[in-house]
Scaffold this motif. Sequence first.
Motif, mmCIF file in Angstrom:
data_model
loop_
_atom_site.group_PDB
_atom_site.id
_atom_site.type_symbol
_atom_site.label_atom_id
_atom_site.label_comp_id
_atom_site.label_asym_id
_atom_site.label_seq_id
_atom_site.Cartn_x
_atom_site.Cartn_y
_atom_site.Cartn_z
ATOM 1 N N VAL A 150 3.584 -2.198 -5.144
ATOM 2 C CA VAL A 150 4.494 -1.054 -5.080
ATOM 3 C C VAL A 150 4.382 -0.300 -3.751
ATOM 4 C CG1 VAL A 150 2.822 0.472 -6.228
ATOM 5 C CG2 VAL A 150 5.262 1.016 -6.307
ATOM 6 N N VAL A 151 5.550 0.149 -3.266
ATOM 7 C CA VAL A 151 5.643 1.004 -2.081
ATOM 8 C C VAL A 151 6.202 2.348 -2.547
ATOM 9 C CG1 VAL A 151 6.756 1.346 0.148
ATOM 10 C CG2 VAL A 151 5.991 -0.941 -0.529
ATOM 11 N N ILE A 152 5.431 3.412 -2.314
ATOM 12 C CA ILE A 152 5.816 4.747 -2.790
ATOM 13 C C ILE A 152 6.483 5.508 -1.646
ATOM 14 C CG2 ILE A 152 4.989 6.906 -3.789
ATOM 15 C CD1 ILE A 152 2.617 5.301 -4.955
ATOM 16 N N ASN A 153 7.754 5.832 -1.826
ATOM 17 C CA ASN A 153 8.528 6.446 -0.741
ATOM 18 C C ASN A 153 8.781 7.938 -0.894
ATOM 19 O OD1 ASN A 153 9.015 3.989 0.757
ATOM 20 N ND2 ASN A 153 10.421 3.391 -0.879
ATOM 21 N N ASN A 154 8.641 8.484 -2.108
ATOM 22 C CA ASN A 154 8.980 9.893 -2.308
ATOM 23 C C ASN A 154 8.230 10.448 -3.513
ATOM 24 O OD1 ASN A 154 10.644 9.112 -4.688
ATOM 25 N ND2 ASN A 154 12.011 8.268 -3.120
ATOM 26 N N LYS A 155 8.430 11.726 -3.774
ATOM 27 C CA LYS A 155 7.717 12.400 -4.851
ATOM 28 C C LYS A 155 8.125 11.870 -6.221
ATOM 29 C CE LYS A 155 7.049 16.779 -2.385
ATOM 30 N NZ LYS A 155 7.328 18.240 -2.365
ATOM 31 N N GLU A 156 9.406 11.544 -6.377
ATOM 32 C CA GLU A 156 9.867 11.038 -7.675
ATOM 33 C C GLU A 156 9.187 9.710 -8.001
ATOM 34 O OE1 GLU A 156 11.812 12.205 -5.316
ATOM 35 O OE2 GLU A 156 12.526 14.061 -6.266
ATOM 36 N N GLU A 157 9.112 8.857 -7.016
ATOM 37 C CA GLU A 157 8.451 7.573 -7.244
ATOM 38 C C GLU A 157 6.950 7.746 -7.440
ATOM 39 O OE1 GLU A 157 8.847 3.028 -5.513
ATOM 40 O OE2 GLU A 157 9.171 4.724 -4.164
ATOM 41 N N GLN A 158 6.358 8.674 -6.711
ATOM 42 C CA GLN A 158 4.943 8.970 -6.891
ATOM 43 C C GLN A 158 4.658 9.407 -8.320
ATOM 44 O OE1 GLN A 158 2.101 8.712 -5.403
ATOM 45 N NE2 GLN A 158 0.853 10.171 -6.588
ATOM 46 N N LYS A 159 5.524 10.258 -8.867
ATOM 47 C CA LYS A 159 5.344 10.726 -10.244
ATOM 48 C C LYS A 159 5.474 9.578 -11.225
ATOM 49 C CE LYS A 159 7.111 14.099 -13.553
ATOM 50 N NZ LYS A 159 8.106 15.176 -13.791
ATOM 51 N N LEU A 193 3.925 5.628 6.804
ATOM 52 C CA LEU A 193 3.817 6.700 5.817
ATOM 53 C C LEU A 193 4.648 7.902 6.271
ATOM 54 C CD1 LEU A 193 1.215 4.924 5.243
ATOM 55 C CD2 LEU A 193 0.233 7.018 4.302
ATOM 56 N N THR A 194 5.602 8.267 5.502
ATOM 57 C CA THR A 194 6.373 9.480 5.783
ATOM 58 C C THR A 194 5.923 10.623 4.878
ATOM 59 O OG1 THR A 194 8.078 8.756 4.224
ATOM 60 C CG2 THR A 194 8.401 8.186 6.533
ATOM 61 N N GLU A 195 5.313 10.254 3.775
ATOM 62 C CA GLU A 195 4.798 11.255 2.844
ATOM 63 C C GLU A 195 3.583 10.668 2.147
ATOM 64 O OE1 GLU A 195 6.648 14.476 -0.331
ATOM 65 O OE2 GLU A 195 7.791 12.679 0.228
ATOM 66 N N THR A 196 2.491 11.432 2.120
ATOM 67 C CA THR A 196 1.245 10.919 1.551
ATOM 68 C C THR A 196 0.777 11.813 0.407
ATOM 69 O OG1 THR A 196 -0.090 12.185 3.123
ATOM 70 C CG2 THR A 196 0.547 9.933 3.754
ATOM 71 N N PHE A 197 0.007 11.204 -0.493
ATOM 72 C CA PHE A 197 -0.512 11.926 -1.662
ATOM 73 C C PHE A 197 -2.005 11.604 -1.843
ATOM 74 C CE2 PHE A 197 3.962 10.932 -2.202
ATOM 75 C CZ PHE A 197 4.520 12.164 -2.522
ATOM 76 N N TRP A 198 -2.744 11.719 -0.743
ATOM 77 C CA TRP A 198 -4.169 11.416 -0.776
ATOM 78 C C TRP A 198 -4.941 12.476 -1.559
ATOM 79 C CZ3 TRP A 198 -5.637 6.785 0.538
ATOM 80 C CH2 TRP A 198 -4.948 6.060 1.531
ATOM 81 N N GLY A 199 -6.054 11.974 -2.152
ATOM 82 C CA GLY A 199 -6.955 12.890 -2.809
ATOM 83 C C GLY A 199 -7.761 13.664 -1.770
#
Length: 235
Positions: A150-159, A193-199
């Motif tokens: 999977v490639v996560i491109n935005n917040k909706e996909e991240q969720k 990476l245009t948007e990241t959600f790292w811990g």
Amino acid sequence: MSADAVAAPRLSLNVRYNRNVQETSGEEEESQVEILEEEEHHADLGPQRAGPHTQNKPAANNRRRLKAAAVTLGGFFLLILAALFIRCTVLQIRYDQLSNNYTQLQGKVSETCCPDGWKRSGRSCYFKSKEKKYWFDSRADCEERGADLVVINNKEEQKFVSELSKDGESWTGLRYVARQEGWRWEWLDGSPLTETFWGPGLPHSGSYAACCNQQGKWTQSYSDTKTWICEKKIK
């Protein structure tokens, strides 16, 4: 008196009577002729005397006929227009119904575009494994399914991906690779990476990214086995 004296007057009377009769009869014949001639004369003059009134009657009748015909044709055209209006209305209603049915059918088809065991979100289908493997083996499994990690491109996909991996971390298609300009984190499709959600405190250099920890954030690892999530675009 003698009998001859008596008979003469009778003879004279008969003659006069006969003459009178003849004369009267002649007068009657003349009268009849005159009457007949008079009647014939009137018969000849009849159409001429009644000319204006008689000629007006056919014209009036023709006008009445034309008016009746015009009214009939007008009513006929109105019926045709009403029928066309009703027809157009019915066709519009049927078109709207077919359009709605098509939209619903298209939605159902889109939902069934994904293979069994896959879930759809946006324009992609997602597969969440139940077993655990290393990152390379996980990617190989996705490729066998006609997909990739999977490639996560935005917040909706991240969720959405976070919901899929809520029972534990799963491998994603994010890796740390060497390029001419140096090392960097990059998705398998080559997009940066245009948007990241790292811990917290991440990322470190090296290894691969997984999603997600209990807070819904990315983690990274190298030698662990994890479940994985495949993504396949809907064409």
